[in-house]
Design a protein around this motif. Structure first.
Motif, short mmCIF file in Angstrom:
data_model
loop_
_atom_site.label_atom_id
_atom_site.label_comp_id
_atom_site.label_asym_id
_atom_site.label_seq_id
_atom_site.Cartn_x
_atom_site.Cartn_y
_atom_site.Cartn_z
N PHE A 406 0.82 -1.21 0.00
CA PHE A 406 0.00 0.00 0.00
C PHE A 406 0.86 1.27 0.00
N ILE A 407 1.89 1.30 0.83
CA ILE A 407 2.76 2.47 0.86
C ILE A 407 3.48 2.64 -0.48
N THR A 408 3.85 1.52 -1.09
CA THR A 408 4.47 1.60 -2.42
C THR A 408 3.49 2.18 -3.43
N LEU A 409 2.21 1.83 -3.29
CA LEU A 409 1.19 2.40 -4.17
C LEU A 409 1.14 3.92 -4.01
N LEU A 410 1.15 4.39 -2.77
CA LEU A 410 1.14 5.84 -2.54
C LEU A 410 2.37 6.50 -3.14
N ARG A 411 3.52 5.86 -2.98
CA ARG A 411 4.77 6.40 -3.52
C ARG A 411 4.68 6.54 -5.04
N LYS A 412 4.15 5.52 -5.69
CA LYS A 412 4.08 5.55 -7.15
C LYS A 412 3.07 6.58 -7.64
N LEU A 413 2.01 6.81 -6.87
CA LEU A 413 1.07 7.86 -7.25
C LEU A 413 1.71 9.23 -7.10
N LEU A 414 2.52 9.39 -6.06
CA LEU A 414 3.25 10.65 -5.90
C LEU A 414 4.24 10.87 -7.04
N GLU A 415 4.77 9.78 -7.57
CA GLU A 415 5.71 9.86 -8.69
C GLU A 415 4.99 9.93 -10.03
N LYS A 435 1.73 16.91 -4.81
CA LYS A 435 2.75 17.22 -3.81
C LYS A 435 2.58 16.35 -2.55
N TYR A 436 1.33 16.12 -2.20
CA TYR A 436 1.02 15.30 -1.03
C TYR A 436 -0.08 14.31 -1.40
N ILE A 437 -0.10 13.23 -0.65
CA ILE A 437 -1.15 12.22 -0.85
C ILE A 437 -1.55 11.68 0.51
N ARG A 438 -2.82 11.36 0.64
CA ARG A 438 -3.33 10.81 1.89
C ARG A 438 -4.38 9.77 1.59
N SER A 439 -4.79 9.02 2.60
CA SER A 439 -5.89 8.07 2.44
C SER A 439 -6.76 8.11 3.68
N GLU A 466 -8.74 8.58 9.67
CA GLU A 466 -7.60 8.72 8.77
C GLU A 466 -6.91 7.36 8.63
N TYR A 467 -6.66 6.93 7.39
CA TYR A 467 -5.98 5.66 7.16
C TYR A 467 -4.47 5.87 7.11
N THR A 468 -4.03 6.85 6.34
CA THR A 468 -2.63 7.30 6.37
C THR A 468 -2.63 8.83 6.36
N ARG A 469 -1.72 9.42 7.08
CA ARG A 469 -1.62 10.88 7.12
C ARG A 469 -1.09 11.40 5.79
N PRO A 470 -1.23 12.69 5.52
CA PRO A 470 -0.67 13.26 4.28
C PRO A 470 0.86 13.07 4.23
N VAL A 471 1.35 12.57 3.11
CA VAL A 471 2.79 12.34 2.95
C VAL A 471 3.24 12.87 1.59
N SER A 472 4.52 13.22 1.52
CA SER A 472 5.13 13.69 0.27
C SER A 472 6.14 12.65 -0.22
N ARG A 473 6.72 12.91 -1.37
CA ARG A 473 7.75 12.01 -1.90
C ARG A 473 8.94 11.96 -0.95
N LYS A 474 9.25 13.07 -0.34
CA LYS A 474 10.35 13.12 0.59
C LYS A 474 10.08 12.23 1.79
N ASP A 475 8.84 12.23 2.26
CA ASP A 475 8.47 11.39 3.41
C ASP A 475 8.64 9.92 3.12
N LEU A 476 8.30 9.51 1.90
CA LEU A 476 8.30 8.08 1.54
C LEU A 476 9.61 7.64 0.91
N GLY A 477 10.42 8.54 0.46
CA GLY A 477 11.68 8.16 -0.16
C GLY A 477 11.46 7.55 -1.53
#
Length: 480
Positions: A406-415, A435-439, A466-477
Motif C-alpha cells: 500500500f505504501i508503495t502504491l502511494l509512492r508511485k502515485l506521488l511519482e 505534492k502530497y497524498i493521503r488516504s 484517517e488511514y494514512t496521514r498526508p505524505v510527500s515524496r520526501k516522506d516516503l523516499g
C-alpha cells in the motif's frame, strides 16, 4: 464391460468443459498481461524478482525461477493467450492425442508459473481452481476419441469439493449463515458489487432468507446428486449451474462462478443433452490402452491426494481455500465463511498545494471496480478481475502496516507512475505529480430507493478515520 467402465457418454460435457476452460484461460492470461507487471513486475508494487530470491523452486514451482524480466513475462503471457485461443476454438482437439495434451499441459504450466510468483495479488481460490481443472483437462482427449469417464468423475469430484466445502465453511464459520441472515449484508459488503447488487440488497429480509436457504440446499444437498445415476446427476448439475448464474448476476467474483459453472457440465450426460436439444454426439474411436493406463494412474493419485481435503471437510477446524501441494492439485475450497456486516473503503486523495491547510483542495483517485464516488454505479467486472481493487477491500479491513504494497502504491502515485495509473480509473492530476497524498477510511452503504431518487447516488458514506496521514515524496523516499 471394461470399455463401458473407461469410456462414458459425455462427449458434450467434454466439449463444453474444454471450450469454457479455454475461455477462462484466455481471460486469465489477458488479465496477467495488463495487470501483473505494474503489480508484481520489476518495478511493481511487490516485485516478483524479490520474491524469487526468497523462495525455492520446490516451494513455488515456476519457470521464472530460471529467469525473470518484464519482457520475458510478456512473452510467456502472450504464448498463454495464443494457446488459450487454440483451446477455445477447439483446434487443440482437432488433431492427435499428443497435440491436445501438449496444449493443455503448456497452458497449465505457464499459468502455474504466474500464480506461484503472484502473491498476494494471485492469492485467490479461483486461481487454484483453474489450475486444478486445467490439469484434469490435459487428459480429456481430442474430439474423435471416446471420453475417459474417470477424468469426468475427477471434474465431478472437484465440483463436489467446491460446493460442499463452501457449504460447510459457511455453516461452521458465521452464525448469520445458520440464521439465514448473511445475505442481509453480503450484497452490500462483498468485495466488488456489480450493477444489480444494490437491487438484491434492497430486497426484503424474507427474500434474503430464501436465497440463503437455496444456497445451503445447493452446496450441502444438491451436490450429492452428482454421484447418483442419470438423470439425477444431470438434474443436480442443472441446479448447480442455475445457482452460479444467480451469483454471476448479483456480484463480481472474477471467474469463480463461471469456472464452477463449467465444472457443472461434467455431470451432464449425452443422453440428457440429446433429449433436451436433439443433438447427437459424433462417433468416436476407442481410448488407446496406454492412455487408459495413464488415466487409471492419475485416478489413483487423485484418490490418494483426496484424503487430506476430505479430512479437512470433516474437521471442525476446516480450512478455507487451502493448497496441500505447490502444484495446486486436489485442493480445499470454500469462500465467505464469515461475512462482514459493514463496508469500509479506503479513499486515496492527492493535492498539488505546496502547504497543507484547512483550505487545501484534495482530489480523489477513482478505481475501476471498487466503490469511490458515491454517484458512480458499480461496474460489471466478472469474469474479469481487478486485482488491486480486491486487495484494497482486504486492506480496508486492516491497516496499511499489514499490506506492505500500500505504501508503495502511494509512492508511485506521488511519482505519477504511468504503469500504476493504468490500474486506476482516473488520474485527477492529468499527468502532473501531486505534492502530497493521503488516504481516509469511509463507511459505505447503498442508498435506499428514496435516497436514490432524491440524490441520484448509489452510495452514501461517512468518514470513519484517517488511514494514512498526508505524505510527500520526501516522506516516503524512493524504491525500485
Amino acid at each position: 464391460m471394461l470399455e463401458t467402465f473407461f469410456e462414458g457418454n459425455y462427449w458434450f460435457s467434454r466439449f463444453l468443459i474444454q471450450r469454457s476452460l479455454g475461455a477462462i484461460y484466455l481471460i486469465a492470461f489477458l488479465n496477467a498481461l495488463t495487470q501483473f507487471r505494474p503489480l508484481m513486475g520489476e518495478k511493481g508494487l511487490m516485485p516478483a524478482p524479490h520474491l524469487l530470491k526468497r523462495i525455492s523452486f520446490k516451494r513455488k514451482p515456476s519457470i521464472f525461477h530460471w529467469y525473470y524480466s518484464d519482457h520475458f513475462f510478456g512473452i510467456i503471457a502472450w504464448i498463454g493467450v495464443a494457446l488459450s485461443i487454440i483451446a477455445l476454438f477447439g483446434i487443440s482437439e482437432s488433431g492427435p492425442i499428443w497435440f491436445s495434451m501438449l496444449v493443455w499441459f503448456t497452458l497449465w504450466l505457464l499459468y502455474q508459473s504466474i500464480v506461484n510468483i503472484g502473491y498476494p495479488f494471485y492469492g485467490f481460490g479461483w486461481e487454484s481452481m483453474l489450475l486444478e481443472a486445467g490439469f484434469f483437462a490435459i487428459f480429456l482427449g481430442p474430439f474423435d476419441m471416446a471420453v475417459p469417464v474417470l477424468v469426468i468423475w475427477m471434474f465431478c469430484w472437484m465440483l463436489f469439493r467446491v460446493g460442499f466445502g463452501a457449504g460447510l465453511i459457511k455453516m461452521r464459520g458465521d452464525q448469520c449463515w445458520r440464521e439465514l441472515t448473511c445475505l442481509n449484508y453480503h450484497h452490500e459488503t462483498q468485495p466488488l458489487p456489480n450493477p444489480l447488487s444494490r437491487f438484491f440488497h434492497l430486497m426484503p429480509e424474507s427474500y434474503h432468507k430464501m436465497e440463503t436457504g437455496f444456497n445451503h440446499f445447493v452446496q450441502l444437498v444438491a451436490v450429492w446428486g452428482l454421484f447418483f445415476p442419470q438423470p439425477v446427476a444431470s438434474i443436480a448439475a442443472g441446479v448447480i449451474i442455475l445457482s452460479q448464474f444467480y451469483l454471476i448476476i448479483s456480484g463480481n467474483y472474477a471467474w469463480l462462478n463461471w469456472l464452477t459453472l463449467s465444472l457443472g457440465f461434467s455431470a451432464l450426460s449425452d443422453g440428457v443433452i440429446t433429449q433436451l436439444t436433439g443433438l447427437t454426439p459424433p462417433e468416436t474411436a476407442s481410448i488407446p490402452l496406454i492412455y487408459n493406463g495413464v488415466v487409471i494412474l492419475l485416478a489413483v493419485i487423485v484418490l490418494i491426494m483426496s484424503i487430506k481435503p476430505t479430512q479437512n471437510m470433516l474437521s471442525k477446524n476446516q480450512k478455507m481455500n487451502f493448497n496441500y501441494n505447490p502444484l495446486h492439485l486436489v485442493n480445499t475450497y470454500g469462500a465467505f465463511g464469515s461475512v462482514t456486516k459493514t463496508r469500509n473503503e479506503i479513499i486515496i486523495e492527492g493535492t498539488t498545494d505546496e502547504n497543507i491547510s484547512e483550505d487545501t483542495e484534495w482530489r480523489s483517485y477513482e478505481f475501476k471496480g471498487k466503490p469511490g464516488d458515491p454517484s458512480q454505479r458499480p461496474p460489471q467486472v466478472s469474469p474479469g478481475h481487478y486485482r488491486l481493487d480486491w486487495q484494497m477491500w482486504f486492506a480496508a479491513m486492516g491497516s496499511y502496516q499489514n499490506n506492505p504494497w500500500f505504501i508503495t502504491l502511494l509512492r508511485k502515485l506521488l511519482e505519477n507512475d504511468e504503469a500504476t495509473l493504468k490500474l486506476l480509473k482516473n488520474d485527477p492530476f492529468s499527468g502532473t505529480s501531486p505534492k502530497y497524498i493521503r488516504s481516509r477510511l469511509y463507511q459505505y452503504e447503498f442508498t435506499s430507493r428514496e435516497e436514490y431518487k432524491k440524490t441520484g447516488n448509489w452510495w452514501k458514506r461517512r468518514l470513519v478515520e484517517e488511514y494514512t496521514r498526508p505524505v510527500s515524496r520526501k516522506d516516503l523516499g524512493t524504491r525500485n
